[in-house]
Design an enzyme around this catalytic site. Structure first.
Site, mmCIF file in Angstrom:
data_model
loop_
_atom_site.group_PDB
_atom_site.id
_atom_site.type_symbol
_atom_site.label_atom_id
_atom_site.label_comp_id
_atom_site.label_asym_id
_atom_site.label_seq_id
_atom_site.Cartn_x
_atom_site.Cartn_y
_atom_site.Cartn_z
ATOM 1 N N ASP A 11 -21.588 -2.834 -48.249
ATOM 2 C CA ASP A 11 -20.702 -3.845 -48.826
ATOM 3 C C ASP A 11 -19.278 -3.324 -48.745
ATOM 4 O O ASP A 11 -19.006 -2.195 -49.168
ATOM 5 C CB ASP A 11 -21.065 -4.110 -50.296
ATOM 6 C CG ASP A 11 -22.355 -4.908 -50.413
ATOM 7 O OD1 ASP A 11 -22.771 -5.511 -49.411
ATOM 8 O OD2 ASP A 11 -22.944 -4.908 -51.508
ATOM 9 N N ASP A 130 -30.314 -17.097 -47.105
ATOM 10 C CA ASP A 130 -30.606 -16.649 -48.471
ATOM 11 C C ASP A 130 -31.606 -17.638 -49.072
ATOM 12 O O ASP A 130 -31.269 -18.803 -49.278
ATOM 13 C CB ASP A 130 -29.325 -16.621 -49.320
ATOM 14 C CG ASP A 130 -28.355 -15.523 -48.867
ATOM 15 O OD1 ASP A 130 -28.774 -14.676 -48.047
ATOM 16 O OD2 ASP A 130 -27.201 -15.525 -49.312
#
Lengths: 266, 213
Positions: A11, A130
């Site tokens: 990230d 997702d």
């Protein structure tokens, strides 16, 4: 024979690697070049950068980060987060990304996937899916004779906050028809739980499409990686925290899988 | 003047890592990324990279008047095709409904068959994406220091089927063995991406930078 891929996910927030639980309690975890180099030396097959920076103004910092990493790391690099236009795709590719990952923008405009794939080649277009399990409505009195409904999953966007009503399997098929070269499948139920991938979801999507599937969301142990690849029939496994926290190195994960008979590049 | 490696830039694909990789392995050479036929013709050796579709690739090469330059340079300059750059070196590609290509190697480019389960029940996905082993079927200076059966990074849905088996330098196995590396005289080509294949890829690029066929 093609090896299964082990992919650490980083990230990135304003040019730094960060770690946190579901975007909360975010801590600085280092310089992207150093972290990328560490994983490269450990034998990572690819790297994924996910830009979690909320502000669009910080975009040039991401491009610089990608450029710096691509200059030093000679394995494929995928970059995702906030990719909405062909200009975004072009900027990331010319900064040195090999693939870009598209999520929300694909749901809002599936034609974007086709356009980007047509322009830059489907091999560099990853569509991120997702998905969250839909809990079937139970009859008022659960009867033993009631037929067990097959599981269903729904697509979420905006980092998992927004439901779309789209069926995940149908969506996966549609995205491949639109020109996705690869699918990054994240279970929203499992993400951050360390309870393992949603193997049923992976298996269902992998069986429905012809392109490679990357498993994501929920890895806590090396056994979970194995389950994703073998029972889930994923072509690659993505993991963040087990590598970032040093629970396992990429090399340890690869040796574990190779010992279990999985085809791995050692 | 220092030796120079020209990277043919016809606007398709990411030449960033390839340029950096070539600079790293050939500190004695200048790396020139260009779409100017004259500037490229002045280079000592050339790399033809490429990703994307074959029709657009051939269209762009023609539009920039690079196709004739490549064919001409291929007569005597050391030349390396990578991925789609390899595929356009064949005579014909089945991609995009069929496209005539540069014809530096006899043979054509065909698609992997659609996914069918293998013996373990795993389906072979298309594109063939990821790390696979390359078996060296023939000795060649480019293989110097590269172990047989080494891993390289691939990403492609079509592969070359050269008509002359003697042109095949190495094969990879994906459902069947296919040509992963080919060469004749002063021209070589790889289906995999050496610039994405860590140290083994660097060794291979370094060998090309010094290759004097």
């Amino acid at each position: 024979m093609l090896a299964k891929r082990i992919i650490p996910c980083l990230d990135i927030d304003r040019g730094r690697v960060v770690k946190g639980i579901k975007f909360e309690d975010v801590q600085d975890a280092g310089d992207p070049v150093e972290v990328a180099r560490k994983y490269d030396q450990q034998g990572a097959d690819e790297l994924v950068f996910l830009d979690i920076t909320a502000s669009h103004e910080a975009r040039p910092i991401l491009f610089q980060t990608v450029e710096k990493v691509a200059r030093e790391i000679y394995i494929p690099l995928t970059v995702g987060g906030g990719v909405r236009t062909c200009a975004d795709v072009r900027c990331l590719l010319s900064a040195g990304a090999d693939k870009v990952s598209i999520n929300t923008a694909a749901v809002e405009n599936p034609g974007f996937v086709t356009e980007a794939g047509g322009r830059y080649g489907v091999q560099c277009i990853v569509v991120a899916i997702d998905a969250k399990r839909v809990v079937p409505k139970k009859p008022p009195l659960a009867r033993k004779s009631a037929r067990v409904e097959p599981p269903r999953w729904e697509i979420f966007t905006h980092g998992g906050r927004k439901a779309t009503g789209l069926d995940a399997i149908e969506w996966a098929v549609k995205m491949v028809e639109h020109g996705a070269g690869e699918l990054l499948v994240t279970s929203m139920d499992r993400d951050g739980t360390k309870a393992g991938y949603d193997v049923e979801l992976l298996d269902a999507i992998s069986a429905a499409v012809s392109v490679p599937v990357i498993a994501s969301g929920g890895v806590g142990t090396l056994e979970h990686l194995h389950a994703g690849l073998v029972a889930g029939h994923a072509d690659a496994v993505l993991a963040a925290s087990i590598f970032h926290h040093g629970t396992y190195s990429v090399g340890e994960a690869k040796h574990y899988l190779a010992d279990k008979g999985v085809q791995i590049r050692l | 003047m220092a030796a120079s490696i020209g990277v043919i830039d016809y606007g398709m694909g990411n030449l960033h890592s390839l340029g950096k990789a070539l600079e790293r392995v050939s500190s004695a050479s200048r790396v020139v990324i260009s779409y100017d036929p004259e500037e490229l013709m002045a280079c000592d050796r050339l790399v033809l990279p490429g990703v994307g579709g074959v029709r657009e690739c051939m269209n762009e090469l023609r539009r920039l008047e690079l196709n004739q330059m490549v064919v001409e340079a291929a007569r005597d300059k050391p030349m390396l095709g990578i991925c789609l750059g390899m595929q356009v070196m064949l005579e014909w590609s089945d991609e995009n409904g069929g496209v005539p290509a540069l014809g530096l190697f006899p043979g054509k480019v065909v698609r992997f068959p659609d996914p069918s389960p293998d013996a373990h029940g795993d389906r072979l996905k298309v594109p063939h994406m990821g790390w696979n082993r390359v078996v060296q079927t023939r000795a060649h200076l480019l293989w110097d220091g590269v172990p047989d059966d080494a891993w390289f990074y691939f990403v492609h849905s079509y592969h070359a089927a050269p008509a002359n088996p003697e042109h095949v330098l190495g094969t990879a196995d994906y459902g069947h063995a296919f040509a992963a590396a080919i060469a004749r005289d002063n021209i070589a080509a790889f289906q995999f991406h050496p610039e994405k294949s860590q140290n083994t890829g660097m060794t291979l690029l370094g060998n090309f930078a010094q290759w004097s066929p």
